[in-house]
Design an enzyme around this catalytic site. Structure first.
Site, PDB file in Angstrom:
ATOM      1  N   HIS A  20      44.038  39.667  41.703  1.00  0.00           N
ATOM      2  CA  HIS A  20      42.932  40.314  42.403  1.00  0.00           C
ATOM      3  C   HIS A  20      43.452  41.305  43.447  1.00  0.00           C
ATOM      4  O   HIS A  20      42.709  41.732  44.308  1.00  0.00           O
ATOM      5  CB  HIS A  20      42.059  39.278  43.124  1.00  0.00           C
ATOM      6  CG  HIS A  20      41.211  38.434  42.233  1.00  0.00           C
ATOM      7  ND1 HIS A  20      41.715  37.582  41.307  1.00  0.00           N
ATOM      8  CD2 HIS A  20      39.857  38.313  42.134  1.00  0.00           C
ATOM      9  CE1 HIS A  20      40.724  36.948  40.683  1.00  0.00           C
ATOM     10  NE2 HIS A  20      39.587  37.378  41.162  1.00  0.00           N
ATOM     11  N   GLU A  24      36.191  43.105  29.442  1.00  0.00           N
ATOM     12  CA  GLU A  24      36.468  44.385  30.096  1.00  0.00           C
ATOM     13  C   GLU A  24      36.691  45.500  29.092  1.00  0.00           C
ATOM     14  O   GLU A  24      36.207  46.623  29.273  1.00  0.00           O
ATOM     15  CB  GLU A  24      37.679  44.247  31.030  1.00  0.00           C
ATOM     16  CG  GLU A  24      37.407  43.390  32.264  1.00  0.00           C
ATOM     17  CD  GLU A  24      37.480  41.890  32.009  1.00  0.00           C
ATOM     18  OE1 GLU A  24      37.925  41.489  30.912  1.00  0.00           O
ATOM     19  OE2 GLU A  24      37.086  41.108  32.898  1.00  0.00           O
TER      20      GLU A  24
END
Lengths: 357, 325
Positions: free
Chosen positions: B129, B60
């Site tokens: 999440h 990321e």
């Protein structure tokens, strides 16, 4: 010559012991005796069925998202078998097999995927860290624990499990580097299952192998056939013995294949074809071991039937138990955030209870 | 006009803008062949090729750091971070570089890029999440933070974000990705960044929200029907820069407010909003402002998630409390 010199990762050799037809590559024989081999096969049968059960429970709405281990059983069973109870394990999120091998109850694993925080609580004396979903972040913890053990003079060894995708993360490289610099008793076990969700291994890294990444960090690296229980066990055992005797870290790349989806939330037909999977099917780790055991007279259809029935019975019992666990209480989401609940948390908890009253 | 859900509206916005502007590159994990784990970039690689819609290695910080480089060189990168919880490793790049490069280089180098992130809870997802990190981002100088609450809003706000001269983090409330279907304006239309949306006019109390909880507020309004409470609802749309005028104008009219957000309570944006009201409209207040928020805990796993999320019941209770002061 040690295994790691013999299979120095730039030689481009993958370490294998058991051929797909169940015969051995070398005259040296198997690293495990018949009884042990049969026991490990039994565990692999259990694991595959427990894994399939989880997929089924998810489809029936009885479990949340689940990441199946299907196809990677030899990587995890073989490596975990080389560890001792008390060694520390840092799983990613596909480690049903390694976790079971180290003593995490199946019920605990199921509870986690069913969405109960109790599923992250390892029993006392079992040093398996909770699942690590942020990819590649946990090898650092395995290095830290190993480093601490070294400082304290303990013989503890640690292992981090992760996939090919994790080797792209900065944290992975920092972990390897620390392990090299401080010569920590750490095993980095990369299950190269060829995919990070949809992204194939070749897009993940331009390195020829993952094992060779170890070289730059002054750490041993070896590529093993990850569907070969004997090779995985042997390489891991050598790395464990080396680590325990002060020889430092090892990166093991287990070359394997993810037969299932990344998780139950994705559809692999979107990004891979049946033809791509075809060559891997005969390399199934269970099939290979079964052929080996049959040759030894230790396996036949009847044995398979018995192992399957026993496993199925136990799994069904565990599912019943896991599903009978009462829903978490309001306190359960507040009481473990700190050693002592802060005034803010107490207030928030009381407020929530009032709104539910 | 076509009826679309938010996933389809964002996909359409990306597709149309990529047709118009060949500087746009989409990069992220699984955005290409897979079309994104939520299918937001579905079909874009087939249409624009794998140099403009790129499956990256799993990293990321690498994705947003290289996106910054692309932006410096004149491309218009749109990075996707697959889930909110995976945005955290990018904070080094965002805070130390992306948000500062214009200021540090005295305007010589700029960084017009978009980082799209599906965010928030409520979909029974695994750990990490379901995060709502918007306050951390709004607290970071030099970046804008945009959060759409409906499909049409998503399209207009995303086009503005892509065209903005500065970096924009575009948080997509994944809980309502497919839950709302509405008419989405066709073609080139934008909604300005920094302007709130008046969802419903009223004189009794102002409800301030953004993202997925706007829908929860509307559900609360349904539940309160018959209570004769005249509610004004503001969807902030952009939390940085915030439309302070819209908030203050409303408070001057209603004198009461409830702020609703899914993120943890302490140092959540509700605190900033209440501070702004105190600074600019204190004398208009007729009651202490209430907050309906998540708690100061990690978002629980799915069996306990319902405890965490602000729901219409909690919003109704807060509104009644404010009204009865």
């Amino acid at each position: 010559m040690s295994l790691f010199e013999d299979y120095y990762s730039l030689k481009g050799k993958m370490f294998q012991m058991l051929k797909p037809d169940g015969t051995l590559y070398s005259e040296m024989g198997a690293p495990l005796n018949d009884q042990e081999t049969l026991q490990l096969y039994q565990r692999m049968v259990f694991i595959r069925l427990a894994d399939q059960k989880a997929l089924m429970l998810q489809r029936q709405g009885r479990m949340g998202t689940y990441a199946p281990v299907w196809g990677q059983e030899a990587c995890q069973v073989g490596s975990a078998h080389a560890l001792q109870k008390g060694d520390w394990v840092f799983p990613a999120f596909r480690e049903l097999a390694a976790s079971l091998m180290m003593g995490i109850p199946l019920k605990t694993i199921y509870l986690y995927w069913m969405g109960d925080e109790e599923g992250s609580r390892a029993p006392e004396g079992i040093n398996v860290a909770p699942v690590s979903i942020p990819v590649g972040t946990h090898p650092l913890h395995a290095v830290g624990v190993a480093w601490a053990a070294k400082i304290k003079g303990d013989k503890t060894v640690t292992i981090a499990y992760f996939g090919d995708g994790a080797t792209s993360k900065g944290d992975f490289h920092e972990a390897m580097n620390f392990a090299g610099v401080f010569k920590t008793p750490t095993l980095f076990f990369c299950q190269n299952n060829q995919f990070a969700i949809s992204v194939p291994r070749k897009i993940q890294t331009a390195s020829e192998t993952i094992a060779q990444k170890a070289i730059a960090y002054g750490v041993d690296g070896i590529q093993v056939d990850g569907n070969d229980l004997f090779a995985v066990y042997t390489a891991t055992k050598e790395a464990v013995d080396k680590a325990r005797s002060g020889g430092g870290a090892t990166l093991i790349e287990g070359v394997t294949y993810r037969f299932g989806p990344h998780t139950t939330a994705d559809d692999p037909t979107k990004y891979r074809t049946d033809e791509e999977m075809e060559p891997w099917k005969p390399l199934d780790p269970l099939v290979r071991l079964r052929l080996y055991l049959r040759e030894k007279g230790l396996w036949n259809d009847e044995v398979e039937k018995r192992l399957t029935e026993e496993a199925q019975k136990e799994i069904d019992r565990v599912v019943k138990e896991a599903e009978a666990v009462p829903a978490p209480e309001v306190e359960d989401i507040f009481k473990y955030v700190f050693a002592e609940m802060t005034p803010q948390l107490k207030e928030q908890m009381e407020y929530l209870k009032e709104t539910l009253a | 006009m076509v009826k679309l859900n938010m996933v389809e509206a964002i996909n359409l916005a990306l597709r149309e803008e990529m047709e118009r502007d060949d500087r746009i590159v989409i990069l992220g994990e699984d955005v290409g062949r897979e079309g994104g784990v939520f299918r937001v970039t579905d079909g874009l690689q087939a249409r624009f090729g794998d140099e403009r819609v790129v499956d990256t290695p799993l990293a990321e910080a690498g994705i947003v750091g290289t996106a910054m480089g692309m932006a410096l060189y004149g491309l218009r990168p749109i990075a996707e971070i697959q889930f909110d919880g995976f945005l955290y490793p990018c904070l080094d790049q965002i805070t130390n570089h992306i948000g500062r490069i214009r200021n540090r280089s005295r305007g010589r180098f700029t960084c017009p890029l978009v980082i799209r992130v599906p965010y928030g809870g409520g979909i029974h997802a695994p750990e990490h999440h379901s995060e709502s990190p918007e306050a951390i981002l709004a607290h970071t100088p030099g970046i804008k933070v945009v959060i759409p609450a409906t499909p049409n809003e998503a399209k207009g706000l995303l086009l503005s974000s892509i065209r903005d001269p500065d970096p924009v983090i575009f948080l997509e409330p994944k809980r309502i990705y497919r839950a709302i279907r509405e008419e989405v304006q066709e073609g080139d239309f934008t909604i300005p960044i920094g302007k709130a949306r008046l969802v419903q006019e009223g004189r009794g109390v102002t409800i301030i929200a953004w993202g997925a909880v706007v829908r929860e507020v509307l559900n609360a309004v349904e539940e309160l029907k018959g209570n004769k409470i005249d509610m004004e609802i503001i969807d902030l749309r952009t939390i940085s820069p915030m439309d302070v005028d819209a908030i203050i104008t409303s408070i001057r009219k209603t004198g009461r407010a409830v702020v609703v957000h899914e993120a943890p309570k302490t140092c959540g944006l509700g605190a900033e909003i209440i501070a702004l009201i105190n600074e600019k409209a204190f004398l208009s207040l007729q009651a202490p402002i209430e907050r309906v928020t998540g708690f100061d805990i990690p978002v629980p796993l799915l069996k306990s998630e319902h405890y965490y999320l602000p729901n219409p019941q909690r919003i109704v209770a807060a509104v009644k409390k404010v009204m009865s002061f």
